[in-house]
Scaffold this motif. Structure first.
Motif, PDB file in Angstrom:
ATOM      1  N   ASP A   1       0.658  -1.308   0.037  1.00 48.15           N
ATOM      2  CA  ASP A   1       0.100  -0.138   0.046  1.00 48.15           C
ATOM      3  C   ASP A   1       0.976   1.280   0.150  1.00 48.15           C
ATOM      4  O   ASP A   1       0.547   2.216  -0.692  1.00 48.15           O
ATOM      5  CB  ASP A   1      -0.875  -0.156   1.339  1.00 48.15           C
ATOM      6  CG  ASP A   1      -1.875  -1.150   1.168  1.00 48.15           C
ATOM      7  OD1 ASP A   1      -2.212  -1.471  -0.004  1.00 48.15           O
ATOM      8  OD2 ASP A   1      -2.670  -1.277   2.140  1.00 48.15           O
TER       9      ASP A   1
ATOM     10  N   PHE B   1       0.874   4.177  -2.813  1.00 45.07           N
ATOM     11  CA  PHE B   1       0.288   5.239  -2.315  1.00 45.07           C
ATOM     12  C   PHE B   1       0.910   6.453  -2.368  1.00 45.07           C
ATOM     13  O   PHE B   1       0.811   7.592  -3.034  1.00 45.07           O
ATOM     14  CB  PHE B   1      -0.447   5.393  -0.908  1.00 45.07           C
ATOM     15  CG  PHE B   1      -0.848   6.557  -0.233  1.00 45.07           C
ATOM     16  CD1 PHE B   1      -2.250   7.307  -1.033  1.00 45.07           C
ATOM     17  CD2 PHE B   1      -0.352   7.356   0.672  1.00 45.07           C
ATOM     18  CE1 PHE B   1      -2.547   8.422  -0.619  1.00 45.07           C
ATOM     19  CE2 PHE B   1      -0.972   8.506   1.064  1.00 45.07           C
ATOM     20  CZ  PHE B   1      -1.923   8.967   0.498  1.00 45.07           C
ATOM     21  N   TYR B   2       2.307   6.503  -1.887  1.00 47.43           N
ATOM     22  CA  TYR B   2       3.149   7.496  -1.793  1.00 47.43           C
ATOM     23  C   TYR B   2       3.480   8.277  -3.145  1.00 47.43           C
ATOM     24  O   TYR B   2       3.216   9.678  -3.262  1.00 47.43           O
ATOM     25  CB  TYR B   2       4.459   7.539  -1.029  1.00 47.43           C
ATOM     26  CG  TYR B   2       4.128   7.418   0.355  1.00 47.43           C
ATOM     27  CD1 TYR B   2       3.280   8.191   1.034  1.00 47.43           C
ATOM     28  CD2 TYR B   2       4.667   6.513   1.296  1.00 47.43           C
ATOM     29  CE1 TYR B   2       3.099   8.281   2.609  1.00 47.43           C
ATOM     30  CE2 TYR B   2       4.605   6.240   2.615  1.00 47.43           C
ATOM     31  CZ  TYR B   2       3.613   7.422   3.328  1.00 47.43           C
ATOM     32  OH  TYR B   2       3.784   7.295   4.503  1.00 47.43           O
TER      33      TYR B   2
ATOM     34  N   SER C   1       0.431  10.248  -4.377  1.00 44.69           N
ATOM     35  CA  SER C   1       0.226  11.413  -3.578  1.00 44.69           C
ATOM     36  C   SER C   1       0.898  12.827  -3.821  1.00 44.69           C
ATOM     37  O   SER C   1       0.507  13.870  -3.563  1.00 44.69           O
ATOM     38  CB  SER C   1       0.385  11.104  -1.820  1.00 44.69           C
ATOM     39  OG  SER C   1       1.822  11.079  -1.717  1.00 44.69           O
TER      40      SER C   1
ATOM     41  N   ARG D   1      -3.608   5.434   3.996  1.00 45.08           N
ATOM     42  CA  ARG D   1      -4.841   6.456   3.587  1.00 45.08           C
ATOM     43  C   ARG D   1      -6.049   6.427   4.219  1.00 45.08           C
ATOM     44  O   ARG D   1      -6.691   7.575   4.619  1.00 45.08           O
ATOM     45  CB  ARG D   1      -4.736   6.453   1.957  1.00 45.08           C
ATOM     46  CG  ARG D   1      -5.750   7.428   1.356  1.00 45.08           C
ATOM     47  CD  ARG D   1      -5.116   8.899   1.626  1.00 45.08           C
ATOM     48  NE  ARG D   1      -5.691   9.980   0.959  1.00 45.08           N
ATOM     49  CZ  ARG D   1      -6.510  10.965   1.890  1.00 45.08           C
ATOM     50  NH1 ARG D   1      -6.534  10.640   2.962  1.00 45.08           N
ATOM     51  NH2 ARG D   1      -7.151  11.975   1.246  1.00 45.08           N
ATOM     52  N   ARG D   2      -6.435   5.245   4.554  1.00 48.40           N
ATOM     53  CA  ARG D   2      -7.970   5.049   5.217  1.00 48.40           C
ATOM     54  C   ARG D   2      -7.694   5.460   6.567  1.00 48.40           C
ATOM     55  O   ARG D   2      -8.686   6.410   7.064  1.00 48.40           O
ATOM     56  CB  ARG D   2      -8.439   3.714   5.348  1.00 48.40           C
ATOM     57  CG  ARG D   2      -9.638   3.541   5.807  1.00 48.40           C
ATOM     58  CD  ARG D   2     -10.002   1.999   5.736  1.00 48.40           C
ATOM     59  NE  ARG D   2      -9.849   1.571   4.398  1.00 48.40           N
ATOM     60  CZ  ARG D   2     -10.111   0.080   4.379  1.00 48.40           C
ATOM     61  NH1 ARG D   2     -10.399  -0.681   5.371  1.00 48.40           N
ATOM     62  NH2 ARG D   2     -10.015  -0.443   3.141  1.00 48.40           N
TER      63      ARG D   2
ATOM     64  N   PRO E   1      -4.708   7.499   8.363  1.00 47.65           N
ATOM     65  CA  PRO E   1      -3.313   7.979   8.157  1.00 47.65           C
ATOM     66  C   PRO E   1      -2.606   7.902   9.804  1.00 47.65           C
ATOM     67  O   PRO E   1      -3.607   8.294  10.785  1.00 47.65           O
ATOM     68  CB  PRO E   1      -3.235   9.293   7.787  1.00 47.65           C
ATOM     69  CG  PRO E   1      -4.361   9.462   6.870  1.00 47.65           C
ATOM     70  CD  PRO E   1      -5.206   8.190   7.501  1.00 47.65           C
TER      71      PRO E   1
ATOM     72  N   GLY F   1       1.226   7.646   5.866  1.00 46.90           N
ATOM     73  CA  GLY F   1       0.057   7.101   5.045  1.00 46.90           C
ATOM     74  C   GLY F   1      -1.108   8.050   4.827  1.00 46.90           C
ATOM     75  O   GLY F   1      -2.008   7.822   4.406  1.00 46.90           O
ATOM     76  N   GLY F   2      -0.814   9.319   4.991  1.00 46.33           N
ATOM     77  CA  GLY F   2      -1.610  10.410   4.727  1.00 46.33           C
ATOM     78  C   GLY F   2      -1.254  11.338   3.633  1.00 46.33           C
ATOM     79  O   GLY F   2      -0.083  11.121   2.785  1.00 46.33           O
ATOM     80  N   PRO F   3      -2.263  12.037   3.295  1.00 45.73           N
ATOM     81  CA  PRO F   3      -1.982  12.845   2.024  1.00 45.73           C
ATOM     82  C   PRO F   3      -0.896  13.845   2.032  1.00 45.73           C
ATOM     83  O   PRO F   3      -0.572  14.475   0.702  1.00 45.73           O
ATOM     84  CB  PRO F   3      -3.041  13.493   1.791  1.00 45.73           C
ATOM     85  CG  PRO F   3      -3.830  13.719   3.235  1.00 45.73           C
ATOM     86  CD  PRO F   3      -3.239  12.472   3.882  1.00 45.73           C
TER      87      PRO F   3
ATOM     88  N   SER G   1     -12.750   7.008   1.746  1.00 43.97           N
ATOM     89  CA  SER G   1     -12.812   5.701   1.803  1.00 43.97           C
ATOM     90  C   SER G   1     -14.087   5.118   1.469  1.00 43.97           C
ATOM     91  O   SER G   1     -14.096   4.277   0.583  1.00 43.97           O
ATOM     92  CB  SER G   1     -12.311   4.775   2.842  1.00 43.97           C
ATOM     93  OG  SER G   1     -10.882   5.148   3.098  1.00 43.97           O
TER      94      SER G   1
ATOM     95  N   SER H   1      -6.933  11.266  12.831  1.00 39.14           N
ATOM     96  CA  SER H   1      -7.706  10.285  12.187  1.00 39.14           C
ATOM     97  C   SER H   1      -8.872   9.703  13.171  1.00 39.14           C
ATOM     98  O   SER H   1      -8.546   9.305  14.140  1.00 39.14           O
ATOM     99  CB  SER H   1      -6.935   8.973  11.599  1.00 39.14           C
ATOM    100  OG  SER H   1      -5.923   9.422  10.567  1.00 39.14           O
TER     101      SER H   1
END
Length: 555
Positions: free
Chosen positions: A21, A25-26, A29, A345-346, A348, A364-366, A405, A536
């Motif tokens: 993941d 993801f990164y 982003s 992402r779901r 962070p 794991g965040g935006p 999500s 979160s």
């Protein structure tokens, strides 16, 4: 992972998924920052990644990919025991085309080499997942090097009389004992409202659930609790050997091997705030149960910890959920579900207080990859245009609590909170426009800002007049020495440049305080991040077949 860090196959499987993941993801982003026209960016340079042993794959992969996604080079220093895992995944990166010049693995046997490496002038950012003491050592060793650290936790789950007892027991058992309790996010405190706490049926069900967990070696896939990495955990041994007044064992501790690596899950009953077991992170399968008289008291007990990583509430009452959500001090909040297992992402991941060091941006965040980029203004700007830009960024991004999500049965929202107290320390050579940008950003984010400068600043009267135009903003005319003496009262420090003295950075390192010293930006999507902290919130409202949003509120 099973062979070198004693991770069960179930836990290892989840970790592989998380690593994948991160890889997906990164890089994607980065698109949000590529679209910004008012700023340009470049990589910081060399990023030193120092991951822990308890997540030997996912966490080092995450830090490595986040840095590489921004064009940085990475020095990966894995935990010594986890070196074989790090070497295997680094080989995968090299085989996939990542140059060895961009990713190198180093694993010195002694701390002195790491001290030299972390303080080297080539290292422009450090990513740490590990102990709070380690974070302080890194700051002391290199006070001017930015540190993004996720550290310890003493995480509490609260069960009120309005909670579903059976569901709560399932959630607390999985949160406390998976990976043998060796997660920084693990539930180590269960705060139970008195009528439930005194209910013998509840006690019996909790005891039975804990005793049902199979414990043993990792090579038996039926075992839920595996070995601990260390058999010389002094804090754990003290907690086992000492029962303070009022404490007893609901489930007594039992080692099933001679060396003391495999501890069956145990539950200490009657733990009180301020006691040894209440205060200390044990990193083991030991759950402490505390009696509370109300939800408000439970929140007070939970917030008394110096940590603020994860927190949980078991309640079907909407008013209780809202109260807890807005009062609890933690980075990741979980309602009516377990408090471990954050998904990229779901949910962070990252904490508050002593559970996090740095700019408050979650893994794991935006925004995480932005931590490893150096931004600068790409065009000239007008202050009125900046105000409009900041307002737009606030309205479109930072003022919203959003669920990206959209999962039936579970709401996962992400929000930004203002800092309680922030200082802007103005150096004598700082430009007025940079100072104004900081004031505008703090005002837009509702962060309480104290503007600190000497009475000799060449723009003193203009700055005084500007401060007076913002509600709640304070001005302090003070020497640098006086400012240093007040730094402990701030949650974060903003500077307009790197021109503050070494003494300021050394004091910040001593306090674990983050100094943001990049040039203030006219782009609100980046600048406003420095005045906020991320949170979160995961709320599992699926219950007994009700999976739709209109059924998520009970009570």
């Amino acid at each position: 992972m099973a062979a070198v860090t004693s991770k069960t196959f179930t836990e290892g499987d989840v970790e592989v998924s998380e690593a994948i993941d991160f890889c997906r993801f990164y890089p994607t982003s980065m698109a949000a920052f590529d679209e910004l026209k008012t700023v340009s960016y470049q990589p910081k340079g060399v990023v030193l990644v120092i991951p822990p042993w308890n997540f030997p794959l996912a966490i080092p992969v995450g830090g490595t990919v986040a840095a590489l996604a921004g064009g940085n080079t990475v020095l990966l220093k894995p935990a010594t025991v986890a070196l074989p895992v790090a070497w295997e995944f680094a080989q995968c990166f090299w085989d996939a085309g990542v140059p060895k010049d961009a990713l190198q693995v180093v694993c010195p046997a002694e701390r002195q080499s790491l001290n030299w490496l972390s303080a080297h002038q080539s290292v422009k950012h450090i990513i740490l997942t590990g102990g709070t003491d380690t974070a302080f050592r890194l700051l002391e060793n290199a006070p001017r090097t930015p540190l993004s650290a996720e550290t310890g936790g003493k995480n509490a789950m609260i069960l009120t009389v309005n909670g579903d007892q059976d569901r709560a027991i399932l959630n607390v058992v999985s949160s406390a004992f998976s990976n043998a309790g060796q997660k920084c996010s693990a539930c180590s405190l269960l705060l139970v409202e008195r009528s439930t706490y005194e209910d013998e049926i509840f006690q019996s069900k909790l005891r039975d659930a804990v005793l049902s967990l199979r414990t043993g070696g990792v090579w038996d896939p039926m075992n839920y609790v595996g070995p601990m990495i260390d058999h010389k955990n002094e804090k754990l041994q003290y907690a086992i050997d000492h029962l303070e007044p009022g404490e007893s064992w609901l489930v007594a501790p039992e080692f099933i091997d001679k060396e003391g690596y495999i501890l069956k899950p145990c539950v200490k009953w009657g733990v009180k705030p301020g006691s040894y077991t209440f205060r200390n992170e044990l990193f083991a399968p030991l759950l402490s149960v505390v009696c509370i008289d109300s939800l408000e008291q439970g929140i007070e007990y939970a917030n008394s910890s110096e940590y603020g990583l994860t927190a949980g509430l078991q309640s079907l009452n909407k008013a209780e959920r809202e109260l807890w959500k807005n009062k609890i001090e933690a980075g990741n909040l979980y309602i009516n579900r377990g408090i471990t297992g954050a998904i990229v992402r779901r949910q962070p991941f990252g904490g508050m207080k002593r559970s996090a060091f740095g700019g408050g941006i979650k893994a794991g965040g935006p925004n995480y990859v932005a931590s490893f980029l150096r931004f600068k203004n790409a065009t000239a700007y007008d202050i009125k245009d900046v105000e409009a830009n900041y307002r737009q960024a606030w309205n479109n991004v930072f003022s919203k609590e959003e669920d990206v999500s959209h999962i039936y049965g579970e709401e996962n929202t992400f929000r930004y909170l203002p800092l309680n107290s922030m200082a802007l320390r103005i150096a004598d050579a700082d430009e007025l426009n940079d100072v104004l940008l900081v004031m505008l950003a703090a005002n837009q984010t509702k962060t309480k800002l104290t503007v600190s400068l000497s009475d000799k600043h060449h723009q003193l009267e203009v700055i005084k007049a500007k401060v007076a135009t913002f509600d709640g903003m304070k001005l302090r005319l003070e020497s640098e020495e006086d400012f240093i003496n007040t730094m402990s009262t701030y949650e974060r420090v903003r500077a307009c440049s790197e021109s503050l003295s070494d003494a300021v950075y050394q004091k910040a390192a001593e306090l674990g305080l983050c100094i943001i010293d990049s040039i203030p930006l006219a782009e609100g999507r980046i600048e406003l991040l420095h005045y906020l902290k991320e949170q979160s919130i995961s709320f599992e409202y699926h219950r007994y077949g009700s999976i739709f949003e209109e059924n998520k509120c009970c009570g």
